[in-house]
Design a protein around this motif. Sequence first.
Motif, PDB file in Angstrom:
ATOM      1  N   UNK A 292       0.855  -1.192   0.000  1.00 54.00           N
ATOM      2  CA  UNK A 292       0.000   0.000   0.000  1.00 54.00           C
ATOM      3  C   UNK A 292       0.892   1.243   0.000  1.00 54.00           C
ATOM      4  N   UNK A 293       0.814   2.015  -1.070  1.00 52.24           N
ATOM      5  CA  UNK A 293       1.559   3.268  -1.156  1.00 52.24           C
ATOM      6  C   UNK A 293       0.656   4.405  -0.709  1.00 52.24           C
ATOM      7  N   UNK A 294       1.131   5.177   0.241  1.00 53.01           N
ATOM      8  CA  UNK A 294       0.344   6.273   0.792  1.00 53.01           C
ATOM      9  C   UNK A 294       0.646   7.583   0.061  1.00 53.01           C
ATOM     10  N   UNK A 295      -0.223   8.542   0.234  1.00 51.30           N
ATOM     11  CA  UNK A 295      -0.002   9.884  -0.309  1.00 51.30           C
ATOM     12  C   UNK A 295       0.884  10.732   0.593  1.00 51.30           C
ATOM     13  N   UNK A 296       1.323  10.160   1.704  1.00 51.46           N
ATOM     14  CA  UNK A 296       2.105  10.901   2.688  1.00 51.46           C
ATOM     15  C   UNK A 296       3.454  11.335   2.104  1.00 51.46           C
ATOM     16  N   UNK A 297       3.709  12.617   2.184  1.00 56.83           N
ATOM     17  CA  UNK A 297       4.978  13.194   1.744  1.00 56.83           C
ATOM     18  C   UNK A 297       5.953  13.159   2.925  1.00 56.83           C
ATOM     19  N   UNK A 298       7.072  12.482   2.741  1.00 55.71           N
ATOM     20  CA  UNK A 298       8.002  12.271   3.845  1.00 55.71           C
ATOM     21  C   UNK A 298       8.473  13.588   4.467  1.00 55.71           C
ATOM     22  N   UNK A 299       8.772  14.571   3.638  1.00 61.47           N
ATOM     23  CA  UNK A 299       9.263  15.855   4.130  1.00 61.47           C
ATOM     24  C   UNK A 299       8.192  16.579   4.942  1.00 61.47           C
ATOM     25  N   UNK A 300       6.981  16.592   4.432  1.00 57.31           N
ATOM     26  CA  UNK A 300       5.909  17.298   5.138  1.00 57.31           C
ATOM     27  C   UNK A 300       5.499  16.553   6.405  1.00 57.31           C
ATOM     28  N   UNK A 301       5.534  15.240   6.365  1.00 53.47           N
ATOM     29  CA  UNK A 301       5.222  14.460   7.556  1.00 53.47           C
ATOM     30  C   UNK A 301       6.202  14.793   8.674  1.00 53.47           C
ATOM     31  N   UNK A 302       7.473  14.840   8.341  1.00 53.11           N
ATOM     32  CA  UNK A 302       8.504  15.166   9.329  1.00 53.11           C
ATOM     33  C   UNK A 302       8.316  16.589   9.850  1.00 53.11           C
ATOM     34  N   UNK A 303       7.961  17.520   8.955  1.00 51.13           N
ATOM     35  CA  UNK A 303       7.770  18.918   9.352  1.00 51.13           C
ATOM     36  C   UNK A 303       6.587  19.066  10.294  1.00 51.13           C
ATOM     37  N   UNK A 304       5.503  18.327  10.035  1.00 54.53           N
ATOM     38  CA  UNK A 304       4.325  18.407  10.900  1.00 54.53           C
ATOM     39  C   UNK A 304       4.642  17.855  12.288  1.00 54.53           C
ATOM     40  N   UNK A 305       5.324  16.723  12.349  1.00 54.80           N
ATOM     41  CA  UNK A 305       5.700  16.148  13.635  1.00 54.80           C
ATOM     42  C   UNK A 305       6.594  17.107  14.421  1.00 54.80           C
ATOM     43  N   UNK A 306       7.522  17.756  13.726  1.00 62.30           N
ATOM     44  CA  UNK A 306       8.431  18.686  14.392  1.00 62.30           C
ATOM     45  C   UNK A 306       7.681  19.912  14.905  1.00 62.30           C
ATOM     46  N   UNK A 307       6.704  20.393  14.130  1.00 63.24           N
ATOM     47  CA  UNK A 307       5.929  21.563  14.553  1.00 63.24           C
ATOM     48  C   UNK A 307       5.140  21.276  15.813  1.00 63.24           C
ATOM     49  N   UNK A 308       4.538  20.093  15.905  1.00 64.91           N
ATOM     50  CA  UNK A 308       3.797  19.730  17.111  1.00 64.91           C
ATOM     51  C   UNK A 308       4.738  19.643  18.305  1.00 64.91           C
ATOM     52  N   UNK A 309       5.908  19.076  18.071  1.00 67.17           N
ATOM     53  CA  UNK A 309       6.869  18.935  19.166  1.00 67.17           C
ATOM     54  C   UNK A 309       7.360  20.287  19.660  1.00 67.17           C
ATOM     55  N   UNK A 310       7.784  21.154  18.753  1.00 63.04           N
ATOM     56  CA  UNK A 310       8.387  22.423  19.164  1.00 63.04           C
ATOM     57  C   UNK A 310       7.360  23.405  19.713  1.00 63.04           C
TER      58      UNK A 310
END
Length: 729
Positions: A292-310
């Motif tokens: 199953x290939x997702x539409x998730x963009x690796x760069x944006x996924x990482x950026x969203x996780x970082x934004x929630x953390x910071x």
Amino acid sequence: MLGTFLGLCLLGIGGFVVLYMLVDVPKGNAAARQQSNIYKYSDGSVLARVGTVNRESVDLAKVPKPVQHTFVAAENKTFYHDSGIDVRGLARGLFNTVSGHGTQGGSTITQQYVKNYYLNQDQTVTRKLKEMVISLKVDRRLTKEQILAGYINTSYYGRNAYGIQAAAQAYYRTDASKLSVQQGAYLAALLQAPSQYDWAVAGPVGKRLVQERWNYVLDNMVKQKWLDPTERQNMQFKDAIPEDPKGTPGEEGQKGYLVQLANQQLEQQLMSDEGMSRSQAESAVVDRGWTITLNIDKKRQKALEQAVKSQLTSKLNPKKRKVDGNVQAGAVSVDPKTGRVVALYGGQDYFKHYFNNATRRDYQPASTFKPVILAAALEHNATTQTGKPINAGTLYDGTSGRQVLDHGSKVGFAPPNEDHVDYGPITVQRAMDESVNSVFAQMGVDVGMTKVMDTAKQLGMDTEGMQAVPAQTLGSMGASPLEMAGIYATFDNHGHKVTPSIVKTAEQKDRSVHMPDPIGDQVISRTAADTVTSVLTGVVDDGTAKTSVAANPLRNGQQVAGKTGTSDENKSAWFTGYTPDLVTSVGLFGEDGKTRSHVSMMGATGLLPYPGRVNGGSYPARIWAEYTFGVTERARFDLDTTQGAAVEPTDTPTLSRTPSQSPSDTPSSKPPTSTSASPSGTPSRTPTRTPTQTPSQTPTSPSPTTGQPTDGVTQDPLNPGNTDNLGRQ
């Protein structure tokens, strides 16, 4: 005619005899069909590999007899004396398959065992005919006890558990031999829809349905004289509520949330395409060798996780402040032109918080629902009580606690504005900027609440079971970040329906599933959608999101539209916003870690003045801004509208005209004006429209009500320039 009829009957009987002779019972292959699923990012790199099979067969003698009876009572009361097939159910299933309608009708336990162990979940005529023949032969060759043992040992129970022993461990941390009748009834009820009925992740509907199913199982046991009526009367569902689940290897962090949503959307497509039931679809997806290939963009996924953390989780300290342990975050980011979910945040960690905050629908979206009301007004060319067209410049009475009227009659709804601020005569644009409850409560009645909820449904909100009442104008229903992202993406996509999709492709060894286009039909006019977008730019540049978004140093000229939301008692806080090429909805939810009940987030992170309110314009907007401004470039909306804060005026209007109908109470301030966003992202202070209309209703004496979602803007006494009501830490 009679001869033809008899001939067809003989032909059918002869065909069945031939089929019975040709079809033999195949070797069982349930375990052989189980393979790891591989999940990939949109670029093809591997996200997760999930599929350590959790199965352990047990002898039927080790399962308590009353627990055995729960499965028979749930699925097939005639099991002990039937021939192995349900002729009427099978005929119904064949008809549905041939005609392309719905799901197969009821099956016996023998038939379900045959599907699980000898065949597969495909919904074809050939497979159903084989199922019938093999079921008849299995019923003759095996004892009922052997069949029941095979059924409960091959069924899928959710939580990656195959078989009753694995299910007993996954749900109750015990062996199948130690299950109580109440627990057995729950597991038996679970088979109808494992994920939907899993108490740890079930929504309100799922929890209601599984309780009803649990009661159905026990009541059937009483009817079959397998359970004493007095004993049944004393049984309570709380004794069947399972333990929280443990994550499957490969699903740590955010991976589990992404995998969960991908599975759900693939299962939904199988149900739609092949007429599978929910339980059949789940069994056909989990551990079945899918890529199953997702539409998730690796760069944006990482950026969203970082934004929630910071911006949030790094500031939470549960050891210092108990409330900090109750704050849950969820977010979904969608490309409005394609409908692809490019990033998702489901919670702190799938192993620590199984419930997906990005898809949960049990919290109020609060004032993020207000744009839907405006969209309904524009789409239906609605007018005020005095017949004035509703648009961005229409004047309403913004008195807090003002009684909502329907052509002179009180509707029994008088919501306060946040902190009971009175705005007096105010334009729709400014009312959206400041999130004025009294204005949108009246607007909802002016438009007609049925039309408002119909528009919400067209935009993508699940309105099943919702009442079209004035209280809904304040976002008192339940909604998820995924849902709100889809609604705002539809605005961003000029009124073309966007149904967010996380699955790009889904392939198995011998087939692939065609996923539907996330972009649908035009559900509201482009002018209506673009006008909402134009108005929502004012919320960012001049309203409740100004401090966190418009003035954010990371902003690089991006034009932004969005809306804040803060529910009653501060149990949820939202910011759903968008640029021309990206829509993201961020929600914070107050959840008691032990009881899962909704609790206030007031004072989280030590906000001042104590107890500080977590508004939509605070952490949700800050998360949104860091993420969005980090992954988007400067862009301008292409709007087909002459209204709203994003529209540059052709001349300089004035506010010299006095409304012809004066309010009965002196307004607390002069009528506020809208502003327009300059290309650089800095708002200009020129009003976009001249408010030339009278307020839609003459206010009555304020009659504040409580218990409704509120969102607005007040100055922080410790920081007058801060309009998100945060204060200082």
